[in-house]
Design a protein around this motif. Structure first.
Motif, PDB file in Angstrom:
ATOM      1  N   PRO A 136     -31.258   2.839  24.687  1.00 57.14           N
ATOM      2  CA  PRO A 136     -31.910   3.951  25.377  1.00 57.14           C
ATOM      3  C   PRO A 136     -32.885   4.697  24.478  1.00 57.14           C
ATOM      4  O   PRO A 136     -32.562   5.047  23.347  1.00 57.14           O
ATOM      5  CB  PRO A 136     -30.732   4.850  25.781  1.00 57.14           C
ATOM      6  CG  PRO A 136     -29.609   4.469  24.899  1.00 57.14           C
ATOM      7  CD  PRO A 136     -29.806   3.036  24.557  1.00 57.14           C
ATOM      8  N   LYS A 137     -34.097   4.902  24.995  1.00 56.44           N
ATOM      9  CA  LYS A 137     -35.105   5.720  24.323  1.00 56.44           C
ATOM     10  C   LYS A 137     -36.229   5.987  25.317  1.00 56.44           C
ATOM     11  O   LYS A 137     -36.110   5.670  26.504  1.00 56.44           O
ATOM     12  CB  LYS A 137     -35.621   5.036  23.059  1.00 56.44           C
ATOM     13  CG  LYS A 137     -36.399   3.748  23.275  1.00 56.44           C
ATOM     14  CD  LYS A 137     -36.905   3.215  21.936  1.00 56.44           C
ATOM     15  CE  LYS A 137     -37.807   2.008  22.111  1.00 56.44           C
ATOM     16  NZ  LYS A 137     -38.319   1.496  20.822  1.00 56.44           N
ATOM     17  N   ASP A 138     -37.312   6.561  24.861  1.00 54.09           N
ATOM     18  CA  ASP A 138     -38.460   6.864  25.717  1.00 54.09           C
ATOM     19  C   ASP A 138     -39.378   5.645  25.747  1.00 54.09           C
ATOM     20  O   ASP A 138     -40.096   5.380  24.784  1.00 54.09           O
ATOM     21  CB  ASP A 138     -39.193   8.091  25.164  1.00 54.09           C
ATOM     22  CG  ASP A 138     -40.382   8.493  26.024  1.00 54.09           C
ATOM     23  OD1 ASP A 138     -40.629   7.826  27.043  1.00 54.09           O
ATOM     24  OD2 ASP A 138     -41.057   9.471  25.669  1.00 54.09           O
ATOM     25  N   TYR A 139     -39.351   4.886  26.856  1.00 57.85           N
ATOM     26  CA  TYR A 139     -40.191   3.699  26.996  1.00 57.85           C
ATOM     27  C   TYR A 139     -41.455   4.035  27.789  1.00 57.85           C
ATOM     28  O   TYR A 139     -41.475   4.961  28.605  1.00 57.85           O
ATOM     29  CB  TYR A 139     -39.428   2.576  27.697  1.00 57.85           C
ATOM     30  CG  TYR A 139     -38.330   1.984  26.850  1.00 57.85           C
ATOM     31  CD1 TYR A 139     -38.613   1.103  25.813  1.00 57.85           C
ATOM     32  CD2 TYR A 139     -36.998   2.313  27.086  1.00 57.85           C
ATOM     33  CE1 TYR A 139     -37.600   0.564  25.031  1.00 57.85           C
ATOM     34  CE2 TYR A 139     -35.976   1.780  26.307  1.00 57.85           C
ATOM     35  CZ  TYR A 139     -36.289   0.905  25.279  1.00 57.85           C
ATOM     36  OH  TYR A 139     -35.285   0.380  24.505  1.00 57.85           O
ATOM     37  N   ALA A 140     -42.495   3.231  27.580  1.00 59.19           N
ATOM     38  CA  ALA A 140     -43.814   3.521  28.145  1.00 59.19           C
ATOM     39  C   ALA A 140     -43.816   3.570  29.669  1.00 59.19           C
ATOM     40  O   ALA A 140     -44.566   4.345  30.271  1.00 59.19           O
ATOM     41  CB  ALA A 140     -44.825   2.480  27.656  1.00 59.19           C
ATOM     42  N   PHE A 141     -42.983   2.768  30.335  1.00 55.35           N
ATOM     43  CA  PHE A 141     -43.031   2.721  31.797  1.00 55.35           C
ATOM     44  C   PHE A 141     -42.639   4.048  32.441  1.00 55.35           C
ATOM     45  O   PHE A 141     -42.994   4.320  33.592  1.00 55.35           O
ATOM     46  CB  PHE A 141     -42.150   1.588  32.335  1.00 55.35           C
ATOM     47  CG  PHE A 141     -40.674   1.820  32.229  1.00 55.35           C
ATOM     48  CD1 PHE A 141     -39.992   2.511  33.219  1.00 55.35           C
ATOM     49  CD2 PHE A 141     -39.955   1.335  31.147  1.00 55.35           C
ATOM     50  CE1 PHE A 141     -38.622   2.720  33.134  1.00 55.35           C
ATOM     51  CE2 PHE A 141     -38.590   1.534  31.053  1.00 55.35           C
ATOM     52  CZ  PHE A 141     -37.922   2.232  32.044  1.00 55.35           C
ATOM     53  N   GLN A 142     -41.920   4.900  31.692  1.00 59.75           N
ATOM     54  CA  GLN A 142     -41.499   6.188  32.246  1.00 59.75           C
ATOM     55  C   GLN A 142     -42.681   7.077  32.620  1.00 59.75           C
ATOM     56  O   GLN A 142     -42.551   7.952  33.481  1.00 59.75           O
ATOM     57  CB  GLN A 142     -40.608   6.925  31.240  1.00 59.75           C
ATOM     58  CG  GLN A 142     -39.282   6.241  30.977  1.00 59.75           C
ATOM     59  CD  GLN A 142     -38.513   6.881  29.832  1.00 59.75           C
ATOM     60  OE1 GLN A 142     -38.040   6.197  28.939  1.00 59.75           O
ATOM     61  NE2 GLN A 142     -38.384   8.192  29.840  1.00 59.75           N
TER      62      GLN A 142
END
Length: 231
Positions: free
Chosen positions: A169-175
């Motif tokens: 889990p982390k901040d991915y670009a698709f978000q």
């Protein structure tokens, strides 16, 4: 507070949306959704291409996007939502009244426990590849073949597939492409195609980061023990 036979109101829908409701004599009966219709669990929602529905209960608002099949199960203390495929975006309301209440999401590749948060979950029909993204709060996520739950926090997401491979889990670009809007009449409510395109790109780009399948991990451990025993 219990949520047996939780009741939802249809706030908005467009396109081809079918609700399957329970009839004591006929079982689950399909019907086209109507404006201001109420739906009591258990029921199923199916949406076609370019379709969408927003439903609201006392505890939460749900947005179900196009090409989705989602079951809202009869509940006791907790709500259970079974995502066959497609996407559901949920925002909890009246959080002070929800002490001890949990929403459980399940699919063929993962299970989640949710308390008072805003999130979206998507499961691809063909592969079971899926993502969970959290806008507010936190969600506990468990892959189908995993022994451990993973905490997914605010502004994070997690991805896994039917082979039980996970990205941490982390901040991915698709978000950046997620449409968190739930207010009917304000802008568009549908998720953009760019979201799913970006999701697939992220998955491909991070293949080297994907965890081994649990089956492969167990096989590797077995081979390691055999090698050690020979020595």
């Amino acid at each position: 507070m219990t949520f047996a036979n939780e009741v939802y109101s249809v706030l908005y829908f467009k396109g081809d949306v079918t609700a399957y409701t329970l009839n004591e004599k006929k079982g689950f009966v399909p019907s086209k959704v109507r404006e201001k219709q109420t739906l009591a669990t258990p029921f199923r929602i199916e949406t076609g291409s370019n379709s969408l529905i927003v439903i609201k209960s006392k505890s939460k608002t749900n947005k179900i996007d196009s090409k989705s099949k989602i079951d809202f199960m009869e509940t006791g203390k907790d709500a259970v939502v079974d995502v066959k495929y497609g996407s559901i975006l949920t925002r909890f309301i009246n959080k002070r009244k929800l002490k001890g209440y949990e929403m459980k999401i399940k699919s063929r590749t993962a299970a989640m426990g949710v308390r008072g948060t805003t999130f979206i979950y998507y499961s691809e029909p063909r592969t079971g590849k899926n993502f969970l993204a959290v806008d507010e709060g936190a969600v506990s996520y468990k892959g189908k073949n995993s022994n451990n739950e993973v905490g997914v926090n605010k502004k994070q997401s997690i991805i896994s597939n039917s082979d039980f491979k996970n990205l941490a889990p982390k901040d991915y670009a698709f978000q950046r492409h997620i449409n968190w809007e739930l207010e009917v009449g304000r802008n568009t409510l549908s998720q953009p195609e760019a979201l799913y395109e970006s999701f697939n790109r992220v998955w491909e780009e991070h293949k080297k980061d994907q965890e081994f399948t649990w089956q492969k991990r167990n096989k590797d451990m077995e081979n390691k023990w055999k090698s050690m025993s020979k020595n």
